[in-house]
Design an enzyme around this catalytic site. Structure first.
Site, PDB file in Angstrom:
ATOM      1  N   ASP A 167      -8.739  12.798   3.685  1.00 41.54           N
ATOM      2  CA  ASP A 167      -9.087  13.062   2.289  1.00 41.54           C
ATOM      3  C   ASP A 167      -8.509  11.906   1.483  1.00 41.54           C
ATOM      4  O   ASP A 167      -7.286  11.786   1.329  1.00 41.54           O
ATOM      5  CB  ASP A 167      -8.479  14.390   1.845  1.00 41.54           C
ATOM      6  CG  ASP A 167      -8.868  14.771   0.421  1.00 41.54           C
ATOM      7  OD1 ASP A 167      -9.267  13.859  -0.351  1.00 41.54           O
ATOM      8  OD2 ASP A 167      -8.757  15.960   0.077  1.00 41.54           O
ATOM      9  N   TYR A 217     -20.740   8.295 -14.714  1.00 41.12           N
ATOM     10  CA  TYR A 217     -21.051   7.483 -13.532  1.00 41.12           C
ATOM     11  C   TYR A 217     -21.003   5.998 -13.874  1.00 41.12           C
ATOM     12  O   TYR A 217     -20.383   5.195 -13.167  1.00 41.12           O
ATOM     13  CB  TYR A 217     -22.445   7.865 -13.023  1.00 41.12           C
ATOM     14  CG  TYR A 217     -22.920   7.095 -11.822  1.00 41.12           C
ATOM     15  CD1 TYR A 217     -22.546   7.485 -10.533  1.00 41.12           C
ATOM     16  CD2 TYR A 217     -23.769   6.003 -11.958  1.00 41.12           C
ATOM     17  CE1 TYR A 217     -22.993   6.796  -9.422  1.00 41.12           C
ATOM     18  CE2 TYR A 217     -24.222   5.309 -10.846  1.00 41.12           C
ATOM     19  CZ  TYR A 217     -23.832   5.710  -9.584  1.00 41.12           C
ATOM     20  OH  TYR A 217     -24.282   5.026  -8.482  1.00 41.12           O
ATOM     21  N   LYS A 231     -18.276   3.409 -12.195  1.00 44.52           N
ATOM     22  CA  LYS A 231     -18.818   2.371 -11.317  1.00 44.52           C
ATOM     23  C   LYS A 231     -18.575   0.977 -11.897  1.00 44.52           C
ATOM     24  O   LYS A 231     -18.301   0.020 -11.170  1.00 44.52           O
ATOM     25  CB  LYS A 231     -20.311   2.599 -11.077  1.00 44.52           C
ATOM     26  CG  LYS A 231     -20.619   3.710 -10.091  1.00 44.52           C
ATOM     27  CD  LYS A 231     -20.172   3.352  -8.677  1.00 44.52           C
ATOM     28  CE  LYS A 231     -20.686   4.342  -7.651  1.00 44.52           C
ATOM     29  NZ  LYS A 231     -20.268   4.002  -6.273  1.00 44.52           N
ATOM     30  N   THR A 289     -30.519   8.742   0.917  1.00 43.44           N
ATOM     31  CA  THR A 289     -29.467   9.500   1.593  1.00 43.44           C
ATOM     32  C   THR A 289     -30.013  10.862   2.015  1.00 43.44           C
ATOM     33  O   THR A 289     -31.141  11.236   1.673  1.00 43.44           O
ATOM     34  CB  THR A 289     -28.283   9.710   0.649  1.00 43.44           C
ATOM     35  OG1 THR A 289     -28.734  10.484  -0.479  1.00 43.44           O
ATOM     36  CG2 THR A 289     -27.719   8.374   0.168  1.00 43.44           C
TER      37      THR A 289
END
Length: 292
Positions: free
Chosen positions: A77, A179, A183, A216
């Site tokens: 993790d 996001y 990023k 994906t």
């Protein structure tokens, strides 16, 4: 046809967040190039973090080995610093060296459809921000620090690749402020890392790498397809997408490039690297850098 020719035979690589998605594609491409690949993530055959999606570290590691490399799964993790430290200590005990780290672990996609990903920031759940920051940006920094202290400073060489995103689209972008912000921070962090390395005369290269729109497991599922279904081209929306192997090929080329240091601190796009290094996606197409 472009082939890897085991150009990374004997190289030791760590790919974080490789249970599925881009991380899995990267690990498999590295295996095809003959690398020893440590595959990390939280999803195992015994316990998965995504009951709605296939993929775990053991399956990825086996795929690496089947392609000619050696896949070694390690549950980690990456939001837990002690687990990351233990991971690097394990690699040191077992290999004694580490050539490349691909920091690909990411969070914030959990419960993706509970709240529309494109709603304005005041409607976005803060748990999405927290997971993107902790499992993405912070996790990349923690992993990079242990890579430096455990291996790269002693070896006096190494390649750090942080997966980011090309986000300078202009116009109506960003679609998702959370996001976009995190990023972009990955890219800025990588540039800062590179500056520190150069200023201290350390021969380690840090690069940010941006894929395009990858198919994906989650993307396939959203469009009602099985992962890897070649019929994706029947869906117009998916024409500009790329396989997860495309970013994998880019990582292989960067890892094998003796002049990769010239790219230090840059944000590189997979589509641009495909043209530079002369590779195509698995369906034979050249996929240009993604633009909205």
């Amino acid at each position: 046809m472009h082939t890897n020719n085991k150009k990374l035979c004997g190289k030791v690589v760590l790919v974080t967040g490789a249970s599925r998605g881009g991380g899995k594609g990267i690990a498999m491409a590295l295996g095809e190039a003959g690398a020893i690949v440590y595959v990390t993530g939280r999803s195992t055959r015994a316990s998965t973090t995504r009951s709605d999606l296939s993929g775990n570290i053991e399956d990825t590691a086996e795929a690496v080995t089947a392609r000619g490399g050696l896949g070694i799964p390690v549950r980690c993790d990456h939001t837990v610093d002690e687990e990351v430290k233990a991971l690097y200590e394990q690699i040191y005990r077992e290999q004694g060296s580490l050539d490349v780290v691909v920091n690909n672990a990411w969070g914030g996609y959990e419960n993706y459809y509970d709240v529309d990903f494109s709603v304005p920031f005041w409607e976005q759940p803060m748990t999405r921000w927290d997971k993107m920051f902790d499992a993405g940006l912070r996790a990349q920094m923690v992993s990079s620090r242990y890579a430096m202290s455990t291996f790269f400073l002693k070896q006096k060489y190494g390649l750090l690749i942080n997966t980011g995103v090309y986000s300078d689209f202009g116009g109506d972008y960003p679609v998702n402020v959370f996001y976009d912000t995190v990023k972009r921070a990955v890219v800025n962090m990588t540039r800062g890392m590179s500056h520190n390395l150069k200023a201290n005369g350390i021969d380690v290269t840090a690069i940010a790498l941006a894929p395009g729109w990858m198919r994906t497991e989650a993307v396939y599922k959203h469009y009602g397809l099985e992962a890897g279904d070649p019929d994706f081209m029947k869906i117009e929306d998916l024409h500009p997408t790329e396989s997860v192997a495309y970013i994998g090929k880019a990582v292989v080329e960067l890892a094998a490039d003796p002049h990769v240091a010239k790219k230090a601190g840059q944000l590189l796009e997979v589509g641009t690297l495909a043209k530079e290094y002369g590779f195509t996606d698995i369906d034979g197409r050249y996929i240009p850098p993604f633009r909205i």
